[in-house]
Design a protein around this motif. Structure first.
Motif, PDB file in Angstrom:
ATOM      1  N   GLU A 196       0.820  -1.223   0.000  1.00 33.60           N
ATOM      2  CA  GLU A 196       0.000   0.000   0.000  1.00 33.60           C
ATOM      3  C   GLU A 196       0.850   1.269   0.000  1.00 33.60           C
ATOM      4  O   GLU A 196       0.502   2.261  -0.649  1.00 33.60           O
ATOM      5  N   PHE A 197       1.946   1.270   0.730  1.00 28.80           N
ATOM      6  CA  PHE A 197       2.780   2.474   0.773  1.00 28.80           C
ATOM      7  C   PHE A 197       3.305   2.822  -0.605  1.00 28.80           C
ATOM      8  O   PHE A 197       3.264   3.987  -1.049  1.00 28.80           O
ATOM      9  N   LYS A 199       2.084   1.858  -3.505  1.00 29.55           N
ATOM     10  CA  LYS A 199       0.952   2.231  -4.353  1.00 29.55           C
ATOM     11  C   LYS A 199       0.588   3.703  -4.186  1.00 29.55           C
ATOM     12  O   LYS A 199       0.398   4.433  -5.173  1.00 29.55           O
ATOM     13  N   GLU A 200       0.475   4.141  -2.935  1.00 31.83           N
ATOM     14  CA  GLU A 200       0.089   5.531  -2.674  1.00 31.83           C
ATOM     15  C   GLU A 200       1.188   6.499  -3.108  1.00 31.83           C
ATOM     16  O   GLU A 200       0.900   7.591  -3.634  1.00 31.83           O
ATOM     17  N   ASP A 201       2.441   6.131  -2.895  1.00 26.77           N
ATOM     18  CA  ASP A 201       3.549   7.004  -3.271  1.00 26.77           C
ATOM     19  C   ASP A 201       3.617   7.204  -4.782  1.00 26.77           C
ATOM     20  O   ASP A 201       3.780   8.336  -5.264  1.00 26.77           O
ATOM     21  N   LYS A 203       1.178   6.718  -6.922  1.00 24.77           N
ATOM     22  CA  LYS A 203      -0.029   7.434  -7.346  1.00 24.77           C
ATOM     23  C   LYS A 203       0.174   8.946  -7.184  1.00 24.77           C
ATOM     24  O   LYS A 203      -0.187   9.740  -8.057  1.00 24.77           O
ATOM     25  N   ARG A 204       0.800   9.339  -6.063  1.00 28.42           N
ATOM     26  CA  ARG A 204       1.086  10.763  -5.834  1.00 28.42           C
ATOM     27  C   ARG A 204       2.044  11.302  -6.895  1.00 28.42           C
ATOM     28  O   ARG A 204       1.841  12.406  -7.421  1.00 28.42           O
ATOM     29  N   ARG A 207       0.365  11.890 -10.145  1.00 25.71           N
ATOM     30  CA  ARG A 207      -0.408  13.135 -10.091  1.00 25.71           C
ATOM     31  C   ARG A 207       0.508  14.331 -10.327  1.00 25.71           C
ATOM     32  O   ARG A 207       0.141  15.287 -11.021  1.00 25.71           O
ATOM     33  N   ASN A 211      -0.929  13.514 -14.274  1.00 26.40           N
ATOM     34  CA  ASN A 211      -1.755  12.376 -14.673  1.00 26.40           C
ATOM     35  C   ASN A 211      -1.780  12.183 -16.189  1.00 26.40           C
ATOM     36  O   ASN A 211      -2.826  12.211 -16.828  1.00 26.40           O
ATOM     37  N   GLU A 284       8.844  -0.119  -6.652  1.00 22.28           N
ATOM     38  CA  GLU A 284       8.469   1.185  -7.196  1.00 22.28           C
ATOM     39  C   GLU A 284       8.450   1.133  -8.722  1.00 22.28           C
ATOM     40  O   GLU A 284       7.561   1.704  -9.366  1.00 22.28           O
ATOM     41  N   GLU A 287       5.254  -0.775  -9.757  1.00 23.59           N
ATOM     42  CA  GLU A 287       4.041   0.020  -9.602  1.00 23.59           C
ATOM     43  C   GLU A 287       3.963   1.112 -10.665  1.00 23.59           C
ATOM     44  O   GLU A 287       2.886   1.406 -11.196  1.00 23.59           O
ATOM     45  N   TYR A 291       1.039   1.927 -14.586  1.00 23.09           N
ATOM     46  CA  TYR A 291       0.373   3.108 -15.165  1.00 23.09           C
ATOM     47  C   TYR A 291       0.676   3.272 -16.649  1.00 23.09           C
ATOM     48  O   TYR A 291       0.179   4.207 -17.288  1.00 23.09           O
TER      49      TYR A 291
END
Length: 363
Positions: A196-197, A199-201, A203-204, A207, A211, A284, A287, A291
């Motif tokens: 999860e860490f 994934k969130e990193d 995703k940030r 952004r 995106n 990293e 992940e 995208y």
């Protein structure tokens, strides 16, 4: 000259060392025939399985994940342990089908093996094509009840043996192992859990890049310089990707190549659409790949991670010279296109992967 002489000496000594090592370690103090039925493991009696993946190869570990899942689907009470090292450990760090990960460190084999022996594993599965002496010793000291190995019919250390077909994809070999574990018709897709860490990193960070709609990832480098793209090829591919104004080109690779990539990015221009993010580890990278609209790579680790993520790609290989490498270690994925360098190895020199046509890459 000194290096060549040393290689000759090592080539001469290797079979002697292996023969001596086998005389010492190719044996088992106990047999457990009750765990074997019709030349397969009697899984009704099995509570634990240990997998040896001490080669540290990332791509191999990605493919190996199919086994962990299929075993747990069929035998949810069986505990799974994995011996691993290096970045390959990250690939299984968050895998829900694995109970225990053991770190393989050269020089510490005996300590780790004795720790494993305390767990009294029922089955050990080794994937080595050629066992070195320290690996023979390691397997012996793990003291699993049943040892399974590749082409080990004539070994005393191994109870069961499986085969590898060099005319088929590597997943066929894993099917053979699963068959010994009484699993038929397995799902051969790979698993990848990044946590999860991460994934969130990522995703940030996506952004922060705005995106982008169409991310095309270019991984120019492989483990060998002969399998890596050269500067000219990287530029050609980069220009092709940027022909589509909707594409954002993302470079991934070792930070040791940062200066070269920065220079290439300057030549390509369009800095708003060309990026080289700092990625600290393989999770990293994995992940970030999720995208992507498309991946271009000569590196099989990235190929297999991309397949796990189901990302369309172009995978570049050298021509096979009798080893069927592009078949055995190919993508085996309908959304992947394999293209080949036309160069052929001559006089002991490795073939250059850069002898392919750019127009074969269709994004």
């Amino acid at each position: 000259m000194i290096r060549k002489l040393n290689r000759i000496i090592q080539d001469f000594l290797r079979p002697i060392r292996l023969e001596i090592g086998r005389k010492i370690w190719d044996k088992k103090t106990e047999t457990h025939e009750e765990l074997i039925k019709n030349n397969k493991v009697d899984m009704s009696r099995v509570k634990s399985i240990l997998f040896l993946r001490y080669d540290g190869k990332i791509g191999d570990m990605v493919i190996n994940t199919l086994m962990f899942r299929e075993i747990q689907k069929r035998y949810p009470d069986v505990k799974i342990g994995v011996v691993a090292r290096g970045a390959a450990m990250d690939i299984i760090k968050f895998n829900p089908y694995i109970n225990t990960i053991y770190i393989y460190e050269k020089g510490c084999e005996e300590k780790t093996a004795r720790k494993i022996a305390e767990k009294n594993y029922d089955v050990l599965v080794d994937f080595s094509e050629m066992l070195r002496v320290n690996q023979m010793k390691f397997i012996n000291l793990c003291k699993a009840k049943i040892n399974i190995g590749l082409n080990k019919e004539k070994w005393n250390l191994f109870d069961l043996s499986y085969q590898k077909n060099y005319n088929k994809h590597i997943t066929d070999m894993y099917k053979n192992v699963l068959n010994l574990l009484e699993i038929e018709n397995p799902n051969l897709s790979y698993d990848l859990y990044t946590g999860e860490f991460v994934k969130e990193d990522i995703k940030r960070r996506i952004r922060e890049l705005g995106n982008p709609e169409n991310i095309v990832i270019l991984n120019p480098y492989a483990a060998s310089k002969h399998r890596s793209f050269n500067r000219e090829k990287i530029l050609q591919i980069g220009k092709k990707v940027l022909e589509n104004p909707k594409n954002t080109l993302i470079f991934i690779g070792e930070m040791s190549k940062k200066n070269e990539i920065d220079e290439i990015m300057d030549i390509l221009g369009e800095r708003e659409r060309v990026k080289y993010p700092t990625l600290s580890n393989i999770l990293e990278v994995a992940e970030f790949l999720s995208y992507a609209k498309y991946i271009i790579t000569p590196d099989t680790s990235i190929v297999h991670i991309g397949v796990a993520q189901k990302i369309p790609m172009t995978a570049v290989y050298r021509l096979d010279t009798g080893d069927n490498n592009s078949v055995v270690w190919g993508p085996n994925f309908k959304l992947a296109k394999q293209i080949f360098s036309s160069d052929i190895a001559v006089s002991g020199e490795e073939a250059d992967i850069n002898k392919f046509k750019i127009d074969e890459i269709v994004i």
